[in-house]
Enzyme design. Sequence first.
Site, PDB file in Angstrom:
ATOM      1  N   TYR A 149     -66.325 -57.999  54.795  1.00 43.05           N
ATOM      2  CA  TYR A 149     -66.886 -56.898  55.579  1.00 43.05           C
ATOM      3  C   TYR A 149     -66.955 -57.228  57.064  1.00 43.05           C
ATOM      4  O   TYR A 149     -67.866 -56.780  57.756  1.00 43.05           O
ATOM      5  CB  TYR A 149     -68.270 -56.485  55.041  1.00 43.05           C
ATOM      6  CG  TYR A 149     -68.238 -56.218  53.554  1.00 43.05           C
ATOM      7  CD1 TYR A 149     -67.573 -55.091  53.074  1.00 43.05           C
ATOM      8  CD2 TYR A 149     -68.803 -57.100  52.647  1.00 43.05           C
ATOM      9  CE1 TYR A 149     -67.493 -54.852  51.719  1.00 43.05           C
ATOM     10  CE2 TYR A 149     -68.727 -56.862  51.289  1.00 43.05           C
ATOM     11  CZ  TYR A 149     -68.075 -55.735  50.826  1.00 43.05           C
ATOM     12  OH  TYR A 149     -67.991 -55.504  49.485  1.00 43.05           O
ATOM     13  N   CYS A 190     -70.287 -52.386  75.516  1.00 50.24           N
ATOM     14  CA  CYS A 190     -71.310 -51.720  76.314  1.00 50.24           C
ATOM     15  C   CYS A 190     -72.223 -50.887  75.429  1.00 50.24           C
ATOM     16  O   CYS A 190     -72.135 -49.653  75.360  1.00 50.24           O
ATOM     17  CB  CYS A 190     -70.650 -50.925  77.423  1.00 50.24           C
ATOM     18  SG  CYS A 190     -69.888 -52.068  78.585  1.00 50.24           S
TER      19      CYS A 190
HETATM   20  C1  LIG Z   1     -68.284 -52.747  47.484  1.00 50.09           C
HETATM   21  C2  LIG Z   1     -68.124 -52.712  46.034  1.00 50.09           C
HETATM   22  C3  LIG Z   1     -68.094 -53.917  45.304  1.00 50.09           C
HETATM   23  C4  LIG Z   1     -68.233 -55.284  45.930  1.00 50.09           C
HETATM   24  O1  LIG Z   1     -69.517 -55.599  46.314  1.00 50.09           O
HETATM   25  P1  LIG Z   1     -69.857 -57.074  46.852  1.00 50.09           P
HETATM   26  O2  LIG Z   1     -71.287 -57.051  47.171  1.00 50.09           O
HETATM   27  O3  LIG Z   1     -69.003 -57.323  48.034  1.00 50.09           O
HETATM   28  O4  LIG Z   1     -69.508 -58.036  45.774  1.00 50.09           O
HETATM   29  C5  LIG Z   1     -67.893 -53.800  43.951  1.00 50.09           C
HETATM   30  N1  LIG Z   1     -67.757 -52.601  43.344  1.00 50.09           N
HETATM   31  C6  LIG Z   1     -67.785 -51.445  44.010  1.00 50.09           C
HETATM   32  C7  LIG Z   1     -67.602 -50.159  43.281  1.00 50.09           C
HETATM   33  C8  LIG Z   1     -67.969 -51.458  45.377  1.00 50.09           C
HETATM   34  O5  LIG Z   1     -68.019 -50.294  46.035  1.00 50.09           O
END
Ligand SMILES: *Cc1c(COP(=O)(O)O)cnc(C)c1O
Length: 416
Positions: free
Chosen positions: A365, A337
């Site tokens: 994600y 909602c």
């Molecule tokens: C989120 C993150 C990643 C991974 O990023 P992607 O775009 O999913 O490959 C790598 N290193 C750090 C420090 C992150 O916070």
Amino acid sequence: MTLENDRFLLSGGIDPLQLVAEFACPLYVYESAVIKRQYDRITSAFSVPRLKINYACKANTNLTIMRLLQGWGSGLDTVSIQELKLGLEAGFAPQDIIYTPNCVSLEEISEAVSMGVRINIDNISILEQFGHLFPAVPVCIRINPHIMAGGNSKISVGHIDSKFGISIHQLPHILKIVKALNLQIEGIHMHTGSDILNAESFLQAAEILLNCAREFPDLDYVDFGSGFRVPYKPGGIATDIEDFGERLSERFKEFCQEYGRDLMLMFEPGKFLVSEAGNFFVRCNVVKTTPATAFVGVDSGLNHLIRPMMYDAYHHITNISNPAGKMRIYTVVGYICETDTFGANRQLSEVREGDVLCLHNAGAYCFSMASNYNSRYRPAEVLVHEGQAYLIRQRETMEDIRRNQLDVFAEVGTQV
Ligand SMILES: *Cc1c(COP(=O)(O)O)cnc(C)c1O
């Protein structure tokens, strides 16, 4: 998942409609073959004597997936003490885990130190306090090179007013602290955010990091973070990892020669490894036609997959129950909602109530950002591995929703 003779099939020839019949919708299904393909691609793209890929597990913290990657030789990138504990449980050795937090307390960092993992610090004040507390513990420094990566403004973290990393402009200050406290700097790191626009801007940032690395004579590794793109649309833009790998490897080998030692080249991809491996199956509850739009309302929503509403992310959607049906235009929405749109004005083969739709690229994600909003259960997760399907997370139940709530006035009744 591939379309063969008007039928969608998962790797190993597994029929997703059968999985949905067995485990019910909404359902996350991951294909280990796709994760392996991506892991092999990235490990063979870089031709350097020492390479380490650390899976950034915030993309997907399912223990079974982490264990698979560990078995293939991956390390782990973690951003919280809880991820770190999950990583240890999944079989990673402490020295194969790097802990890269942002804005956490010194207490949490101390706990990570006690667990023997590699520590990456992204704040001058913490670096100083860390040096006083743990003079003998080697540490990595996260630098912000201020190169704009691409992607949505919410996922670009390298820009000048980003909260991440220590600004490259503060290098003189870092060096003073390192010298005064005799810190052992074992690594130098950057992560400019997800969805890098092109190899050029990445190589530019890499150059800044290498310049910075020259200032630290006792390095063991240089960590270039991540930000590799995967295609979310058919024909969408992707990082040409093979080309990028070749170019960066050349540059890195040259640098190591200059430096006098073979340093370890590190990356920490999340999305690149697991995004395309995930499929999120939802069922159409209702088809609702308004004067302007044909809505497909499904049995899930932003509580299970928030990327479209949070980042305007595109997730390709297909109707796997009717792949040969006539193409029509629909807006696919969730049952939450709130405005809860998975995809607006999409071409889908004709959707009938009860049909199963797939949201593609649901490995990164997606589940890891799922919530219980509207008091809904979080979905089950299944892994397809070598021709077999394994349930790797149970669907939640009312007990999970109720857990931790203390109904303190239940005894007294409503008379309080
Ligand atoms: C989120 C993150 C990643 C991974 O990023 P992607 O775009 O999913 O490959 C790598 N290193 C750090 C420090 C992150 O916070």
